[in-house]
Design an enzyme around this catalytic site. Structure first.
Site, short mmCIF file in Angstrom:
data_model
loop_
_atom_site.label_atom_id
_atom_site.label_comp_id
_atom_site.label_asym_id
_atom_site.label_seq_id
_atom_site.Cartn_x
_atom_site.Cartn_y
_atom_site.Cartn_z
N LYS A 1 0.85 -1.19 0.00
CA LYS A 1 0.00 0.00 0.00
C LYS A 1 0.89 1.24 0.00
CE LYS A 1 -3.87 1.82 2.80
NZ LYS A 1 -4.73 1.54 3.96
N SER B 1 -9.64 -0.91 7.06
CA SER B 1 -9.08 -0.75 5.72
C SER B 1 -8.39 -1.95 5.11
CB SER B 1 -8.09 0.42 5.72
OG SER B 1 -8.81 1.60 5.54
N SER C 1 -9.56 1.47 2.94
CA SER C 1 -8.73 2.26 2.07
C SER C 1 -7.65 1.47 1.32
CB SER C 1 -8.03 3.35 2.90
OG SER C 1 -7.18 2.79 3.86
N1 GLN Z 1 -12.93 3.66 6.34
C1 GLN Z 1 -12.38 4.07 7.57
C2 GLN Z 1 -12.04 5.53 7.53
O1 GLN Z 1 -12.30 6.15 6.54
C3 GLN Z 1 -11.21 3.24 7.93
C4 GLN Z 1 -9.98 3.61 7.24
C5 GLN Z 1 -8.79 2.80 7.61
O2 GLN Z 1 -8.90 1.75 8.24
N2 GLN Z 1 -7.65 3.31 7.26
O3 GLN Z 1 -11.54 6.09 8.46
#
Ligand code: GLN
Length: 486
Positions: A73, A172, A148
């Site tokens: 990532k 994410s 994400s």
């Molecule tokens: N979707 C969640 C957010 O927008 C989690 C994101 C993540 O785990 N980095 O904060």
């Protein structure tokens, strides 16, 4: 798949360079539509493969990850290789050091193909907040990959990376894994070093593996879950998970909490119910549990994560990292313009929210209270694990949504995390793995949550489930490399 590739490499049926070339070609063929990579490091990958091939030629031992192509990532620092967090503010940022996890994989001679797309600074559930075009779902490119870590899960699901590493602050790794039909493990907080992971919310962030099987996830996890002195929260994992993959699961107590099923689509619920039945058939015992404070998780998460983000992202000021605004009068104006131009809308929203909940006058009402509720959620999980070994839930209430839809309905973004954020709040581990396909051909994921440091049990449970259901969800797009083709 990793062990099968490892065998083929050792038996000289394929070289690491050939394998890497096949992956690079497949990226060229399919990634225009998928957009899972934001940087492809062709030369670097091929040179790394040469090193492994030389070892094989000299009949040296190779470890399971050696010579096998993977992705990271784009918030995991790679020295000299662009690490953008998919933000304009870090568009051309070249880290001067490696993240601990990348160092570990590099030592294993793993082949980094390139860096994967993500929501900007890991804030989002679709990959659509990426400064670059968002990654699409390999099962239907009209749908999002999730977020994400959507770039990694799309690449692994599309078969254009053997595995990858993502990060999980509120879901994410797991939510996009469920959308793309792959396995994603969010480790216990502290099990994996965060050194070199670009921070979003430091008390919640963890790096973890994304793979096509529990076995592969275990192999990768065992290489990265080590204590690191450069991260003071790092503990490592005391035992390896791989030897436990085939442990007997009969008698395991699986907790089911109705609170996790409140907002779940019927189709997802039906497949998750089937997964419960499969485990029952395998001898697991189902016990009903209750986690009454779960309903507050989303609120607690967005207060704490935004507060920490507002502080962490203070470092992007046009002085130390990344871009700087072109024209400005004072230093104050320079910082202001750099941040206004460099951050996207979602990131700005979180910084504003975070600054607000930390401001004097509101601190007690929001940030302090959220931390108190955090403690309550942690205690409820602790109590729940007195009567069960693991908790089973859907990973996400829905399958992958249509691209662009979350912009029309922003609440959808936040709701996608409802089953995953409680895990980060409590700092415990969880795994998501596929348990079926919807009527519209999209994968559905099931989540298993365990007490601190129970990763071996979670991977074991997922592995036994995979064997029992015996279904392949990732796309075999490479030609002539899968063990059954050679
Ligand atoms: N979707 C969640 C957010 O927008 C989690 C994101 C993540 O785990 N980095 O904060």
């Amino acid at each position: 798949m990793i062990l099968e590739f490892n065998r083929l490499l050792k038996e000289k049926k394929i070289s690491s360079k050939e394998l890497t070339k096949k992956y690079l070609n497949a990226i060229k063929n399919v990634d225009d539509e998928l957009n899972s990579y934001v940087t492809v490091e062709e030369e670097f990958a091929l040179n790394s493969a040469d090193v492994v091939d030389e070892k094989i030629k000299n009949n040296e031992e190779i470890s399971p990850l050696e010579g096998i192509p993977f992705t990271l990532k784009d918030n995991i620092s790679t020295k000299g290789i662009k690490t953008t967090c998919c933000s304009k503010i870090l568009e051309n940022y070249l880290p001067i050091y490696d993240a601990f996890v990348w160092e570990r994989l590099k030592e294993n001679n793993a082949i980094l193909l390139g860096k994967a797309n993500m929501d900007e600074f890991a804030m989002g559930s679709t990959c659509e907040t990426s400064y670059f075009k968002g990654a699409k779902n390999p099962h239907n490119t009209k749908c999002v990959a999730g977020g994400s870590s959507g770039g990694v899960t799309a690449a692994v699901g599309a078969g254009i990376a053997a595995y990858g590493l993502g990060s999980d602050t509120g879901g994410s790794i797991r939510q996009p894994s469920s959308f793309c039909g792959v396995v994603g493990l969010k480790p216990t907080y502290g099990a994996v070093s965060r050194f070199g992971l670009i921070a979003f919310a430091s008390s919640l962030d963890q790096v973890g593996p994304i793979a096509t099987s529990a076995q592969d996830a275990a192999l990768v996890y065992d290489e990265i879950a080590l204590k690191d002195n450069k991260d003071t929260t790092s503990t490592g994992l005391k035992e390896k998970t791989f030897p436990h993959l085939n442990d007997e699961i009969s008698g395991v107590k699986i907790g089911i909490a109705k609170e996790f099923f409140s907002y779940v689509d019927e189709e997802v619920k039906a497949k998750v119910d089937e997964a419960i039945k499969t485990y029952e058939k395998l001898g697991a015992k189902i016990v009903e549990i209750s986690l009454p404070s779960l309903d507050f998780s989303l609120v607690v998460y967005y207060i704490i994560a935004s507060a920490e983000a507002s502080s962490n992202l203070g470092r992007y000021d046009g002085i130390r990292y990344g871009i700087r605004a072109n024209s400005y009068g004072s230093i104050h104006e320079m910082i202001c313009k750099t941040r206004s131009e460099g951050f996207g809308r979602e990131v700005k929203r979180r910084i504003l929210l975070g600054t607000y909940v930390l401001s004097s006058g509101f601190y007690d009402a929001y940030y302090k209270k959220a931390n108190l509720v955090r403690g309550k959620i942690m205690r409820e999980f602790k109590d729940a694990f007195k009567s069960c070994d693991v908790i089973l839930t859907p990973t996400s209430p829905t399958t992958a949504f249509e691209a662009g839809y979350s912009k029309k309905d922003p609440v959808l973004n936040y709701m996608a995390d409802i089953c995953t954020v409680p895990v980060n709040i409590a700092g415990i581990p969880a795994i998501s793995f596929p348990c079926g396909i919807s009527g519209s051909n999209l994968p559905i994921g099931v989540q298993l949550i365990g007490p601190h440091f129970s990763e071996a049990k979670l991977l074991n449970m997922a592995n036994i489930f995979e064997k029992e259901t015996n279904r392949c969800y990732f796309k075999k797009v490479l030609k002539g490399v899968y063990p059954d083709e050679i």
